[in-house]
Design an enzyme around this catalytic site. Structure first.
Site, PDB file in Angstrom:
ATOM      1  CB  CYS A   2      -0.901   0.013   1.239  1.00  0.00           C
ATOM      2  SG  CYS A   2      -1.788  -1.538   1.497  1.00  0.00           S
ATOM      3  N   GLY A  75       3.028  -2.967   3.450  1.00  0.00           N
ATOM      4  CA  GLY A  75       3.948  -4.093   3.495  1.00  0.00           C
ATOM      5  C   GLY A  75       3.255  -5.403   3.776  1.00  0.00           C
ATOM      6  N   GLY A 359      15.257 -11.665  -6.597  1.00  0.00           N
ATOM      7  CA  GLY A 359      16.484 -12.147  -5.966  1.00  0.00           C
ATOM      8  C   GLY A 359      17.359 -11.106  -5.313  1.00  0.00           C
TER       9      GLY A 359
END
Length: 642
Positions: A2, A75, A359
């Site tokens: 968000c 998050g 990664g």
């Protein structure tokens, strides 16, 4: 995933609704599915939602049972279910299945220690009406951004700088000290930003706004603890186990997932591990210039791993067309050309999924950059006394530039603290004096780059040189370049990026690996390569790291040359930059007399940023990409939440 904004009026005057709405709406791209606001007299919380978990119940701001404490958060918390179980045992009542609500109840239980218990990526703000304070925090490594500023009457915190620029009367000025550091590092190191008066909440820090002041405090510190007593096999098996567990945790979502795929060990490992749990869609990007694309290797890796693969090729024309808006999305100049390619692969992915795994972080945690091999190559200098090293350096510096071995002697005669500023060293102090206007360079606002790195090195004196380099990169390069571009370029496409390597549990284990097992067998991150070999094609295991290469060296000689020249002339930065010298570098580069591409690009990105944010020549506003607009059209129920 968000976007959040918070506003605190220091005079205890009511917050204007139109201000918090403007701060929130400008970051529409971070959350096109929903919005929400709380105004409680002199404080306001704003929220934009990208729905990932608890699609129907995750509307924010969220409140506790008594409606005295509220939260907005950005998050994902990967251990939220374990925390929920513990909190329920202690009497807390949950109204949603949202991971962010867990932070709220955790704060009720442990107060300012709440961030210490979280495993994930986050930036959040809590309004505690009982104690009349704002509290918030940023995750351990800085995966999610959080900025703040203080004006005459307010303190504001937000996920992006552009929200803070919406504050009435905010003066947009260049932070000249940050500009000098940008020329060194190709980004602005914490806690400064390129804007005077705007700062980052550093990773692993929390903040409290109370009594008309903001206090920022660390809650965690990076610490390496190499254990020489364990065999190599222990670290290989442990790395595989902890990474498999992390990838599994990072699968948590109620929406489709995929993964970025280049041709290197890091992204290929993530895809290989993810494939053991579920079918995988992979996404790659490359340029149309031969030698500057990894698409063929990525395609072969995808075929080997059995993924549903998608790719996109970017031309110089398209790169140039999108560049201004993407600099707007970045908020600050970041002179890493691959940041723009990252946008395009995120745009591609957003047509198919809402979450991608990637990664980032493997090099910093497991010792993967080639520069980390330098202490080994310079070990012959280690026994020499300081005076002898000084003599060698003085003699070497007098040699002509074309003498082979000159740079080797200079670097070998320096300590790691003197020679290593991180993975990018764009302008030396000597060259800065050519590029920066003389008055500015000699002003009180100038800071040496050592003033950025020295404090970090002081906390790493007990480590060997390779670990010192990792420690520095985690505190500078990882957060300032790698994670900044990863967040901004994916969120520009309303796409949530997750980084299983950058996890507190993964770091806790990686920090115990001795350097002799990281830099070994003629390569880097040796333990990781061995741990992941069952997931990788044989050719990938030993391939050098390229990431998403960008042919700026070629483009600046041809397709970008005229644009670059016009930008240099037009940009109103004569008080900062010696344009004559920049034009000289551009022409020398075009004629092939020197490779100035990284330096020129660093200047051009700053000039374009200056035009967008300081001169305000461009009119960018709330924006969602066409792929996201289509996704919103097909999920109308999400628009009706709240």
């Amino acid at each position: 995933m968000c976007g959040i904004a918070s506003l605190y009026n220091k005079q205890q005057a009511p917050v204007r609704p139109d201000v918090i709405e403007a701060m929130t709406n400008i970051i529409l791209h971070r959350g096109p599915d929903d919005d929400g606001f709380l105004i409680d007299n002199h404080i306001a919380l704003g929220f934009r939602r990208l729905s990932i978990i608890d699609l129907e119940g995750g509307h924010q701001p969220l409140a506790n049972e008594t409606k005295e404490i509220w939260i907005v958060g950005n998050g994902e918390i990967y251990n939220y279910k374990e925390l929920q179980d513990w909190l329920k045992q202690r009497g807390h009542v949950f109204e949603t299945g949202s991971d962010i609500e867990t932070i709220l109840h955790l704060y009720e239980e442990v107060g300012f220690d709440a961030p210490k218990h979280l495993r994930g990526m986050f930036g959040f703000t809590i309004w505690d009406g009982r104690k009349q304070l704002l509290f918030g925090a940023r995750d351990h490594f800085g995966i999610k951004p959080l900025y703040y500023t203080e004006t005459g009457d307010s303190i504001a915190v937000a996920s992006e700088i552009k929200s803070l620029l919406e504050l009435p009367g905010f003066q947009r000025e260049v932070n000249e000290t940050a500009f000098y550091h940008y020329l060194t590092f190709q980004y602005v190191p914490d806690p400064q930003t390129m804007y005077k008066g705007i700062y980052r909440i550093p990773p692993a820090h929390s903040f409290v706004v109370k009594d008309d002041a903001i206090t920022v405090t660390p809650y965690w510190e990076v610490s390496f603890a190499p254990d020489e007593s364990k065999p190599f096999s222990y670290y290989v098996e442990g790395t595989r186990e902890i990474l498999m567990e992390s990838v599994d945790k990072h699968r948590m979502s109620d929406v489709p997932r995929g993964a970025f795929l280049s041709s290197g060990v890091d992204s290929s490992s993530i895809v290989g591990m993810l494939k053991t749990f579920e079918p995988v869609k992979t996404f790659s990007v490359g340029s149309d210039i031969p030698g500057y694309s990894e698409l063929e290797y990525a395609r072969r890796t995808a075929q080997y791993l059995g993924t549903e693969h998608h790719e996109v090729t970017i031309s110089a024309k398209r790169y140039m067309q999108e560049l201004p808006r993407l600099i707007w999305h970045q908020d600050e100049p970041v002179a890493d050309p691959s940041a723009i390619l990252l946008y395009f692969v995120a745009e591609l992915a957003s047509e198919h999924v809402t979450v991608v795994l990637s990664g980032e972080g493997a090099d910093e945690f497991f010792g993967g950059y080639n520069i980390y091999r330098e202490p080994q190559s310079l070990r012959m200098f280690a026994p020499l006394p300081r005076w002898m090293k000084g003599t060698i350096r003085s003699l070497a510096e007098k040699l002509p530039d074309n003498v082979k071995g000159k740079n080797f002697l200079i670097r070998g005669s320096k300590t790691v603290e003197e020679r290593f500023f991180g993975n990018a060293l764009i302008f030396s102090e000597e060259l800065k004096q050519q590029v920066v206007t003389e008055d500015i360079f000699h002003s009180a606002k100038y800071q040496s780059p050592w003033e950025v790195t020295d404090g970090i090195y002081q906390r790493a004196t007990h480590y060997d040189d390779v670990t010192k380099m990792q420690f520095l990169d985690i505190h500078t390069w990882l957060r300032g370049n790698i994670l900044m571009k990863a967040d901004k370029m994916t969120m520009a496409n309303s796409l949530e990026l997750r980084v299983p390597f950058i996890d507190p549990k993964v770091f806790e284990f990686a920090a115990t690996i001795p350097t002799k097992y990281k830099i070994a067998a003629g390569t880097t991150k040796h333990v990781l390569r061995e741990a992941m070999k069952e997931f990788l094609p044989p050719e990938i295991k030993t391939r050098p790291k390229l990431g998403f290469p960008v042919p700026t060296r070629h483009w600046l000689k041809q397709e970008f040359y005229q644009w670059a020249k016009e930008l240099i002339f037009e940009s109103k930065v004569d008080h900062l930059i010696n344009k004559a010298y920049v034009l000289y570098m551009l022409d020398e580069h075009r004629e092939g007399h020197a490779d100035y591409s990284r330096k020129i690009w660093t200047i051009l990105v700053f000039m374009l940023w200056h035009q967008i944010f300081i001169e305000q020549r461009y009119d960018f506003g709330p924006y969602v990409s066409p792929a996201v607009a289509l996704r919103r059209k097909n999920t109308k129920t999400l628009q009706q939440i709240g």
